[in-house]
Scaffold this motif. Structure first.
Motif, PDB file in Angstrom:
ATOM      1  N   ASP A  68       0.820  -1.212   0.000  1.00 53.74           N
ATOM      2  CA  ASP A  68       0.000   0.000   0.000  1.00 53.74           C
ATOM      3  C   ASP A  68       0.853   1.260   0.000  1.00 53.74           C
ATOM      4  OD1 ASP A  68      -2.320  -1.506   0.051  1.00 53.74           O
ATOM      5  OD2 ASP A  68      -2.386  -1.555   2.246  1.00 53.74           O
ATOM      6  N   LYS A  69       2.152   1.121   0.285  1.00 54.31           N
ATOM      7  CA  LYS A  69       3.046   2.274   0.328  1.00 54.31           C
ATOM      8  C   LYS A  69       3.497   2.651  -1.079  1.00 54.31           C
ATOM      9  CE  LYS A  69       4.998   0.973   4.831  1.00 54.31           C
ATOM     10  NZ  LYS A  69       6.257   0.616   5.551  1.00 54.31           N
ATOM     11  N   PRO A  70       3.756   3.938  -1.328  1.00 61.62           N
ATOM     12  CA  PRO A  70       4.317   4.315  -2.629  1.00 61.62           C
ATOM     13  C   PRO A  70       5.708   3.700  -2.788  1.00 61.62           C
ATOM     14  CG  PRO A  70       4.386   6.171  -1.100  1.00 61.62           C
ATOM     15  CD  PRO A  70       3.567   5.103  -0.438  1.00 61.62           C
ATOM     16  N   LEU A  71       6.070   3.370  -4.021  1.00 57.56           N
ATOM     17  CA  LEU A  71       7.344   2.711  -4.271  1.00 57.56           C
ATOM     18  C   LEU A  71       8.523   3.537  -3.787  1.00 57.56           C
ATOM     19  CD1 LEU A  71       8.652   0.207  -5.525  1.00 57.56           C
ATOM     20  CD2 LEU A  71       8.751   1.443  -7.699  1.00 57.56           C
ATOM     21  N   GLU A  72       8.392   4.862  -3.832  1.00 61.66           N
ATOM     22  CA  GLU A  72       9.503   5.726  -3.427  1.00 61.66           C
ATOM     23  C   GLU A  72       9.806   5.618  -1.929  1.00 61.66           C
ATOM     24  OE1 GLU A  72       7.837  10.138  -2.946  1.00 61.66           O
ATOM     25  OE2 GLU A  72       7.196   9.197  -4.819  1.00 61.66           O
ATOM     26  N   LEU A  77      15.025   6.884  -5.114  1.00 64.28           N
ATOM     27  CA  LEU A  77      15.398   7.347  -6.451  1.00 64.28           C
ATOM     28  C   LEU A  77      14.181   7.481  -7.366  1.00 64.28           C
ATOM     29  CD1 LEU A  77      18.634   5.260  -7.189  1.00 64.28           C
ATOM     30  CD2 LEU A  77      18.490   7.718  -6.753  1.00 64.28           C
ATOM     31  N   LEU A  78      13.094   6.800  -7.029  1.00 66.86           N
ATOM     32  CA  LEU A  78      11.898   6.830  -7.865  1.00 66.86           C
ATOM     33  C   LEU A  78      10.877   7.866  -7.402  1.00 66.86           C
ATOM     34  CD1 LEU A  78      11.464   3.010  -8.520  1.00 66.86           C
ATOM     35  CD2 LEU A  78      12.309   4.759 -10.091  1.00 66.86           C
ATOM     36  N   ALA A  79      11.310   8.777  -6.556  1.00 64.72           N
ATOM     37  CA  ALA A  79      10.410   9.841  -6.103  1.00 64.72           C
ATOM     38  C   ALA A  79       9.912  10.644  -7.294  1.00 64.72           C
ATOM     39  CB  ALA A  79      11.140  10.759  -5.120  1.00 64.72           C
ATOM     40  N   GLY A  80       8.609  10.863  -7.326  1.00 63.59           N
ATOM     41  CA  GLY A  80       8.016  11.643  -8.403  1.00 63.59           C
ATOM     42  C   GLY A  80       7.759  10.872  -9.675  1.00 63.59           C
ATOM     43  N   ALA A  81       7.920   9.547  -9.647  1.00 62.30           N
ATOM     44  CA  ALA A  81       7.670   8.744 -10.851  1.00 62.30           C
ATOM     45  C   ALA A  81       6.209   8.851 -11.261  1.00 62.30           C
ATOM     46  CB  ALA A  81       8.033   7.286 -10.595  1.00 62.30           C
ATOM     47  N   ARG A  82       5.986   8.787 -12.552  1.00 62.17           N
ATOM     48  CA  ARG A  82       4.621   8.885 -13.057  1.00 62.17           C
ATOM     49  C   ARG A  82       3.755   7.751 -12.516  1.00 62.17           C
ATOM     50  NH1 ARG A  82       3.857  10.573 -19.345  1.00 62.17           N
ATOM     51  NH2 ARG A  82       5.086  12.483 -19.338  1.00 62.17           N
ATOM     52  N   PRO A  83       2.526   8.065 -12.172  1.00 65.56           N
ATOM     53  CA  PRO A  83       1.605   6.988 -11.789  1.00 65.56           C
ATOM     54  C   PRO A  83       1.320   6.108 -12.991  1.00 65.56           C
ATOM     55  CG  PRO A  83       0.433   9.068 -12.011  1.00 65.56           C
ATOM     56  CD  PRO A  83       1.886   9.398 -12.108  1.00 65.56           C
ATOM     57  N   TRP A 184      16.962  12.212 -23.320  1.00 56.23           N
ATOM     58  CA  TRP A 184      16.720  13.428 -22.546  1.00 56.23           C
ATOM     59  C   TRP A 184      15.676  14.345 -23.187  1.00 56.23           C
ATOM     60  CZ3 TRP A 184      19.384  14.884 -17.995  1.00 56.23           C
ATOM     61  CH2 TRP A 184      20.352  13.949 -17.569  1.00 56.23           C
ATOM     62  N   TYR A 185      14.985  13.839 -24.215  1.00 49.81           N
ATOM     63  CA  TYR A 185      14.080  14.704 -24.970  1.00 49.81           C
ATOM     64  C   TYR A 185      12.650  14.678 -24.459  1.00 49.81           C
ATOM     65  CZ  TYR A 185      12.988  10.242 -27.311  1.00 49.81           C
ATOM     66  OH  TYR A 185      12.639   8.943 -27.585  1.00 49.81           O
ATOM     67  N   HIS A 186      12.385  13.925 -23.392  1.00 47.03           N
ATOM     68  CA  HIS A 186      11.003  13.727 -22.968  1.00 47.03           C
ATOM     69  C   HIS A 186      10.621  14.553 -21.734  1.00 47.03           C
ATOM     70  CE1 HIS A 186      13.522  10.861 -20.845  1.00 47.03           C
ATOM     71  NE2 HIS A 186      12.576  10.677 -19.937  1.00 47.03           N
ATOM     72  N   GLY A 187      11.365  15.635 -21.496  1.00 45.94           N
ATOM     73  CA  GLY A 187      11.020  16.510 -20.372  1.00 45.94           C
ATOM     74  C   GLY A 187      11.541  16.002 -19.052  1.00 45.94           C
ATOM     75  N   VAL A 188      12.852  15.812 -18.959  1.00 43.26           N
ATOM     76  CA  VAL A 188      13.468  15.253 -17.753  1.00 43.26           C
ATOM     77  C   VAL A 188      13.503  16.286 -16.638  1.00 43.26           C
ATOM     78  CG1 VAL A 188      15.576  14.284 -16.780  1.00 43.26           C
ATOM     79  CG2 VAL A 188      14.879  13.661 -19.103  1.00 43.26           C
ATOM     80  N   GLU A 189      12.944  15.925 -15.496  1.00 42.03           N
ATOM     81  CA  GLU A 189      12.957  16.798 -14.325  1.00 42.03           C
ATOM     82  C   GLU A 189      13.545  16.113 -13.106  1.00 42.03           C
ATOM     83  OE1 GLU A 189       8.987  18.111 -13.708  1.00 42.03           O
ATOM     84  OE2 GLU A 189       8.954  19.424 -15.477  1.00 42.03           O
ATOM     85  N   ARG A 190      13.592  14.789 -13.122  1.00 39.65           N
ATOM     86  CA  ARG A 190      14.060  14.045 -11.960  1.00 39.65           C
ATOM     87  C   ARG A 190      14.638  12.715 -12.425  1.00 39.65           C
ATOM     88  NH1 ARG A 190       8.679  14.517 -12.295  1.00 39.65           N
ATOM     89  NH2 ARG A 190       8.667  16.240 -10.835  1.00 39.65           N
ATOM     90  N   ILE A 191      15.327  12.042 -11.508  1.00 39.71           N
ATOM     91  CA  ILE A 191      15.944  10.755 -11.837  1.00 39.71           C
ATOM     92  C   ILE A 191      14.892   9.763 -12.320  1.00 39.71           C
ATOM     93  CG2 ILE A 191      17.118   8.748 -10.844  1.00 39.71           C
ATOM     94  CD1 ILE A 191      18.690  10.664  -9.090  1.00 39.71           C
ATOM     95  N   ALA A 192      13.723   9.792 -11.709  1.00 36.30           N
ATOM     96  CA  ALA A 192      12.662   8.863 -12.087  1.00 36.30           C
ATOM     97  C   ALA A 192      12.301   8.974 -13.562  1.00 36.30           C
ATOM     98  CB  ALA A 192      11.428   9.102 -11.223  1.00 36.30           C
ATOM     99  N   ASP A 193      12.427  10.167 -14.144  1.00 37.39           N
ATOM    100  CA  ASP A 193      12.121  10.338 -15.565  1.00 37.39           C
ATOM    101  C   ASP A 193      13.115   9.575 -16.432  1.00 37.39           C
ATOM    102  OD1 ASP A 193       9.990  12.073 -14.966  1.00 37.39           O
ATOM    103  OD2 ASP A 193      11.330  13.815 -14.927  1.00 37.39           O
ATOM    104  N   LEU A 194      14.377   9.564 -16.025  1.00 38.15           N
ATOM    105  CA  LEU A 194      15.404   8.833 -16.767  1.00 38.15           C
ATOM    106  C   LEU A 194      15.196   7.334 -16.634  1.00 38.15           C
ATOM    107  CD1 LEU A 194      18.497  10.989 -15.737  1.00 38.15           C
ATOM    108  CD2 LEU A 194      17.264  11.045 -17.910  1.00 38.15           C
ATOM    109  N   VAL A 195      14.817   6.898 -15.446  1.00 40.63           N
ATOM    110  CA  VAL A 195      14.538   5.480 -15.224  1.00 40.63           C
ATOM    111  C   VAL A 195      13.362   5.049 -16.098  1.00 40.63           C
ATOM    112  CG1 VAL A 195      13.782   3.755 -13.550  1.00 40.63           C
ATOM    113  CG2 VAL A 195      15.464   5.486 -12.888  1.00 40.63           C
ATOM    114  N   ASP A 196      12.313   5.863 -16.109  1.00 39.08           N
ATOM    115  CA  ASP A 196      11.110   5.499 -16.846  1.00 39.08           C
ATOM    116  C   ASP A 196      11.336   5.467 -18.348  1.00 39.08           C
ATOM    117  OD1 ASP A 196       9.557   4.983 -14.681  1.00 39.08           O
ATOM    118  OD2 ASP A 196       8.302   6.768 -14.827  1.00 39.08           O
ATOM    119  N   PHE A 197      12.273   6.243 -18.862  1.00 38.08           N
ATOM    120  CA  PHE A 197      12.575   6.185 -20.292  1.00 38.08           C
ATOM    121  C   PHE A 197      13.018   4.779 -20.683  1.00 38.08           C
ATOM    122  CE2 PHE A 197      15.231   6.346 -24.022  1.00 38.08           C
ATOM    123  CZ  PHE A 197      14.593   7.244 -24.864  1.00 38.08           C
TER     124      PHE A 197
END
Length: 219
Positions: A68-72, A77-83, A184-197
């Protein structure tokens, strides 16, 4: 009709965060996942994420999965990852890396593909040579012989000639080599964005629909 399970192998290369996020996404999209982790993979998870994984008595909660806890809360490192748009809660079946009686060791087990994330040089070498020393390597061999998707996610850099030759052999055998090299073209703001790519591209290769990134051409 129920979708075929996805196999995930985690080996001893840097990039454990990619593995955890991939598992999280697959499960949140309702997929059944068969997971195997090598001892070196477990060592890297502990070194990079501070998470101790018990390979003899693994539970999803050890990686912050299916709770039930958020993954972060488990992987900062996954703080702010897209739902992830949840189609349902998937099932996770853990298989010990030494268990050659596990379903993924046989071609009669109908999988929807396999990702080895991350892929160590040792694992790559075994796959290229067709020499299975553990369940992960055997499962990869099965994917190739059955002509099913096999996604290899190496992170090693720079690459030696041996690495390059092994990557070539694996590609010729039918694997997809998908380096952990985020764009880096998809609007990187945090580490989670790079992971999700990287995770999004793995899911694409496995036929798992996702909206983890803003794709080229999207407004």
């Amino acid at each position: 009709m129920k979708e075929a399970p996805i196999i995930v192998g985690v080996t001893g290369a840097s990039g454990a965060v990619y593995a955890v996020r991939l598992l999280d996404v697959l499960l949140r999209t309702g997929r059944e996942v068969h997971l195997a982790i090598s001892p070196s993979g477990a060592a890297v998870i502990e070194q990079e994420l501070g998470i101790r994984v018990d390979l003899g008595a693994f539970e999803p909660e050890q990686l912050g999965l299916m709770t039930d806890k958020p993954l972060e809360a488990t992987v900062p490192l996954l703080a702010g990852a897209r739902p992830v748009a949840e189609a349902g809660v998937g099932a996770l079946r853990y298989c010990h890396y030494g268990d050659f009686m596990a379903p993924m060791a046989s071609g009669s087990f109908l999988s929807g593909g396999m990702a080895i994330c991350p892929t160590s040089g040792t694992t790559l070498s075994a796959i290229a040579a067709g020499s299975s020393g553990n369940l992960i390597q055997r499962a990869a061999e099965v994917q190739l012989k059955e002509r099913r998707p096999l996604v290899l996610v190496p992170r090693e850099t720079p690459l030696s000639l041996t690495h390059i030759e092994n990557l070539k052999k694996a590609t010729e055998a039918g694997a997809v080599v998908l380096p952990a090299a985020p764009g880096w073209y998809h609007g990187v703001e945090r580490i989670a964005d790079l992971v999700d790519f990287v995770v999004a591209r793995i899911c694409d290769q496995l036929g798992v629909r996702n909206a983890l990134i803003n794709r080229w051409g999207d407004e």
